[in-house]
Design a protein around this motif. Structure first.
Motif, PDB file in Angstrom:
ATOM      1  N   LEU A 181       0.826  -1.203   0.000  1.00 17.53           N
ATOM      2  CA  LEU A 181       0.000   0.000   0.000  1.00 17.53           C
ATOM      3  C   LEU A 181       0.866   1.261   0.000  1.00 17.53           C
ATOM      4  CD1 LEU A 181      -2.765  -1.153   2.479  1.00 17.53           C
ATOM      5  CD2 LEU A 181      -3.241  -0.167   0.234  1.00 17.53           C
ATOM      6  N   GLU A 182       1.875   1.280   0.852  1.00 14.71           N
ATOM      7  CA  GLU A 182       2.740   2.457   0.935  1.00 14.71           C
ATOM      8  C   GLU A 182       3.534   2.644  -0.358  1.00 14.71           C
ATOM      9  OE1 GLU A 182       3.482   2.772   5.750  1.00 14.71           O
ATOM     10  OE2 GLU A 182       4.925   1.658   4.521  1.00 14.71           O
ATOM     11  N   HIS A 183       3.977   1.552  -0.934  1.00 22.20           N
ATOM     12  CA  HIS A 183       4.718   1.639  -2.195  1.00 22.20           C
ATOM     13  C   HIS A 183       3.842   2.192  -3.313  1.00 22.20           C
ATOM     14  CE1 HIS A 183       7.811   0.627  -5.132  1.00 22.20           C
ATOM     15  NE2 HIS A 183       6.881   0.043  -5.871  1.00 22.20           N
ATOM     16  N   ALA A 184       2.523   1.921  -3.224  1.00 26.06           N
ATOM     17  CA  ALA A 184       1.589   2.406  -4.250  1.00 26.06           C
ATOM     18  C   ALA A 184       1.152   3.848  -4.001  1.00 26.06           C
ATOM     19  CB  ALA A 184       0.367   1.494  -4.309  1.00 26.06           C
ATOM     20  N   GLY A 185       1.670   4.467  -2.932  1.00 22.96           N
ATOM     21  CA  GLY A 185       1.365   5.872  -2.696  1.00 22.96           C
ATOM     22  C   GLY A 185       0.297   6.142  -1.668  1.00 22.96           C
ATOM     23  N   PHE A 186      -0.021   5.141  -0.840  1.00 26.71           N
ATOM     24  CA  PHE A 186      -1.017   5.321   0.209  1.00 26.71           C
ATOM     25  C   PHE A 186      -0.354   5.578   1.562  1.00 26.71           C
ATOM     26  CE2 PHE A 186      -3.499   2.861  -2.872  1.00 26.71           C
ATOM     27  CZ  PHE A 186      -4.713   3.528  -2.852  1.00 26.71           C
ATOM     28  N   GLU A 187      -1.070   6.270   2.413  1.00 21.76           N
ATOM     29  CA  GLU A 187      -0.708   6.392   3.824  1.00 21.76           C
ATOM     30  C   GLU A 187      -1.726   5.597   4.627  1.00 21.76           C
ATOM     31  OE1 GLU A 187      -0.925   9.833   7.239  1.00 21.76           O
ATOM     32  OE2 GLU A 187       0.094  10.363   5.362  1.00 21.76           O
ATOM     33  N   ILE A 188      -1.266   4.820   5.590  1.00 23.65           N
ATOM     34  CA  ILE A 188      -2.167   3.986   6.368  1.00 23.65           C
ATOM     35  C   ILE A 188      -2.786   4.796   7.491  1.00 23.65           C
ATOM     36  CG2 ILE A 188      -2.408   1.840   7.658  1.00 23.65           C
ATOM     37  CD1 ILE A 188      -1.513   1.608   4.676  1.00 23.65           C
ATOM     38  N   ARG A 189      -4.094   4.810   7.521  1.00 24.83           N
ATOM     39  CA  ARG A 189      -4.816   5.507   8.582  1.00 24.83           C
ATOM     40  C   ARG A 189      -5.012   4.595   9.795  1.00 24.83           C
ATOM     41  NH1 ARG A 189      -5.755   9.226  12.104  1.00 24.83           N
ATOM     42  NH2 ARG A 189      -7.808   9.032  13.063  1.00 24.83           N
ATOM     43  N   SER A 190      -5.470   3.383   9.556  1.00 26.68           N
ATOM     44  CA  SER A 190      -5.724   2.467  10.668  1.00 26.68           C
ATOM     45  C   SER A 190      -5.697   1.025  10.184  1.00 26.68           C
ATOM     46  CB  SER A 190      -7.083   2.758  11.326  1.00 26.68           C
ATOM     47  OG  SER A 190      -8.142   2.488  10.414  1.00 26.68           O
ATOM     48  N   THR A 191      -5.433   0.116  11.115  1.00 23.80           N
ATOM     49  CA  THR A 191      -5.492  -1.317  10.814  1.00 23.80           C
ATOM     50  C   THR A 191      -6.156  -2.038  11.983  1.00 23.80           C
ATOM     51  OG1 THR A 191      -3.348  -1.850  11.821  1.00 23.80           O
ATOM     52  CG2 THR A 191      -3.350  -1.213   9.489  1.00 23.80           C
ATOM     53  N   GLU A 192      -6.848  -3.105  11.661  1.00 22.71           N
ATOM     54  CA  GLU A 192      -7.439  -3.987  12.672  1.00 22.71           C
ATOM     55  C   GLU A 192      -7.157  -5.426  12.264  1.00 22.71           C
ATOM     56  OE1 GLU A 192      -9.101  -3.272  15.437  1.00 22.71           O
ATOM     57  OE2 GLU A 192      -9.598  -1.146  15.223  1.00 22.71           O
ATOM     58  N   THR A 193      -6.781  -6.246  13.225  1.00 21.45           N
ATOM     59  CA  THR A 193      -6.629  -7.679  12.995  1.00 21.45           C
ATOM     60  C   THR A 193      -7.835  -8.373  13.608  1.00 21.45           C
ATOM     61  OG1 THR A 193      -4.222  -7.514  13.038  1.00 21.45           O
ATOM     62  CG2 THR A 193      -5.176  -9.698  13.372  1.00 21.45           C
ATOM     63  N   LEU A 194      -8.628  -9.036  12.778  1.00 23.28           N
ATOM     64  CA  LEU A 194      -9.956  -9.490  13.191  1.00 23.28           C
ATOM     65  C   LEU A 194     -10.140 -11.000  13.072  1.00 23.28           C
ATOM     66  CD1 LEU A 194     -11.990  -6.641  11.458  1.00 23.28           C
ATOM     67  CD2 LEU A 194     -11.182  -6.734  13.807  1.00 23.28           C
ATOM     68  N   GLY A 195      -9.075 -11.742  13.361  1.00 24.21           N
ATOM     69  CA  GLY A 195      -9.168 -13.193  13.220  1.00 24.21           C
ATOM     70  C   GLY A 195     -10.254 -13.832  14.057  1.00 24.21           C
ATOM     71  N   VAL A 196     -10.448 -13.345  15.280  1.00 23.04           N
ATOM     72  CA  VAL A 196     -11.459 -13.955  16.144  1.00 23.04           C
ATOM     73  C   VAL A 196     -12.870 -13.687  15.610  1.00 23.04           C
ATOM     74  CG1 VAL A 196     -11.670 -11.986  17.720  1.00 23.04           C
ATOM     75  CG2 VAL A 196     -12.131 -14.298  18.552  1.00 23.04           C
ATOM     76  N   HIS A 197     -13.075 -12.553  14.979  1.00 21.28           N
ATOM     77  CA  HIS A 197     -14.360 -12.260  14.333  1.00 21.28           C
ATOM     78  C   HIS A 197     -14.562 -13.172  13.128  1.00 21.28           C
ATOM     79  CE1 HIS A 197     -14.969  -8.379  16.542  1.00 21.28           C
ATOM     80  NE2 HIS A 197     -13.647  -8.406  16.566  1.00 21.28           N
ATOM     81  N   TYR A 198     -13.473 -13.391  12.396  1.00 25.23           N
ATOM     82  CA  TYR A 198     -13.533 -14.297  11.236  1.00 25.23           C
ATOM     83  C   TYR A 198     -13.874 -15.709  11.683  1.00 25.23           C
ATOM     84  CZ  TYR A 198     -12.369 -14.935   6.279  1.00 25.23           C
ATOM     85  OH  TYR A 198     -12.421 -15.144   4.921  1.00 25.23           O
ATOM     86  N   SER A 199     -13.261 -16.143  12.776  1.00 24.19           N
ATOM     87  CA  SER A 199     -13.540 -17.470  13.313  1.00 24.19           C
ATOM     88  C   SER A 199     -15.022 -17.615  13.660  1.00 24.19           C
ATOM     89  CB  SER A 199     -12.680 -17.718  14.558  1.00 24.19           C
ATOM     90  OG  SER A 199     -13.015 -18.945  15.162  1.00 24.19           O
ATOM     91  N   ALA A 200     -15.576 -16.614  14.315  1.00 21.28           N
ATOM     92  CA  ALA A 200     -16.984 -16.648  14.686  1.00 21.28           C
ATOM     93  C   ALA A 200     -17.879 -16.695  13.449  1.00 21.28           C
ATOM     94  CB  ALA A 200     -17.329 -15.426  15.535  1.00 21.28           C
TER      95      ALA A 200
END
Length: 278
Positions: A181-200
């Motif tokens: 993403l950064e290489h493509a010219g984006f700045e990261i605003r936020s990230t969430e890791t949601l594995g437990v939601h995916y599991s559910a």
């Protein structure tokens, strides 16, 4: 009709699959800060659920793109049934054929980018950047893997590539996605890791799959039924223990003139992090 991870918001009870998906749709729209009249593009829209939801609840001009003719028809019929066919439209086309102008204010992509593949991932992100307004936001939900390697991760990857998602090789660790993403010219605003939601979410799919065993066997045969039985059961486990996961990333163009203060109000739009009910 959604085939992406939902979100748990109530840890005191077991929320239904419909509730999980409703929570996710609302969260995506809030993270994108959708506003009436904005041009919104959903890449790999599936059955058009997000595009219709955004148009209905946020009054956006939402366009969904999918390669499937049946999904296109279903999504447009859904828009008409919800009386937003003047705002939401589903188009049957390759995302690479979407015109770059006029640009979109907000772009979303939920669990489709994995299928673009590693080789074309940067090209995909560059196109997203070019299609998006300079003050726009990009929401990416993408399945991923942990960076720390275990043998089970390798076996899991081989199983997925052979039986479920051949060629979907862009499910990678978060640092790889962020770097692209950064290489493509984006700045990261936020990230969430949601594995437990995916599991559910997957566990509820598994329950529905098993409840409809006779119908599935009749329609697709025993071999196909058992492949997906294994896939859904195994996915529930690996997503809960961290082998696989799903990331939600909000990004914008990395421009000096971008008004970063406009994003402060979105800080509270994060899913519950400590969960006891799946």
């Amino acid at each position: 009709m959604i085939y992406t991870s939902g979100i748990i918001t109530d840890t005191t009870r077991k929320q239904s699959i419909d509730e999980l998906q409703e929570n996710k749709l609302r969260l995506v729209c809030e993270k994108l800060q959708l506003k009436p009249g904005e041009r919104h593009l959903d890449i790999g829209c599936g059955w058009g659920t997000l595009a219709v939801y955004a148009a209905k609840h946020y009054k956006t001009q939402s366009t969904g793109v999918t390669l499937a003719r049946n999904q296109t028809a279903y999504g447009n019929n859904r828009a008409k049934a919800n009386k937003v066919d003047n705002l939401a439209k589903i188009i049957c086309t390759d995302y690479r054929d979407v015109p770059a102008t006029p640009r979109f204010n907000k772009i979303s992509c939920l669990e489709m980018a994995e299928h673009v593949g590693i080789r074309r991932f940067t090209e995909f992100l560059t196109q997203v950047r070019e299609m998006m307004d300079d003050d726009g936001l990009f929401f990416l939900q993408i399945a991923g893997l942990r960076a720390a390697f275990q043998f089970e991760d390798f076996v899991w990857g081989l199983f997925m590539n052979k039986y479920v998602f051949p060629g979907a090789d862009a499910s990678c660790p978060l640092n790889w996605v962020i770097g692209k993403l950064e290489h493509a010219g984006f700045e990261i605003r936020s990230t969430e890791t949601l594995g437990v939601h995916y599991s559910a979410t997957i566990h509820r799919w598994y329950e529905n799959w098993m409840k409809n065993k006779d119908k599935m066997v009749k329609a697709y045969g025993k071999r196909w039924f058992h492949i997906w039985e294994i896939f859904l059961a195994w996915s529930t486990i690996v997503a809960r223990q961290g082998n696989s996961t799903v990331f939600q990333i909000v990004a914008h163009k990395n421009r000096n003139a971008f008004d970063r203060t406009s994003l402060i109000k979105s800080d509270d739009n994060s899913p519950v992090r400590e969960l006891s009910v799946i």
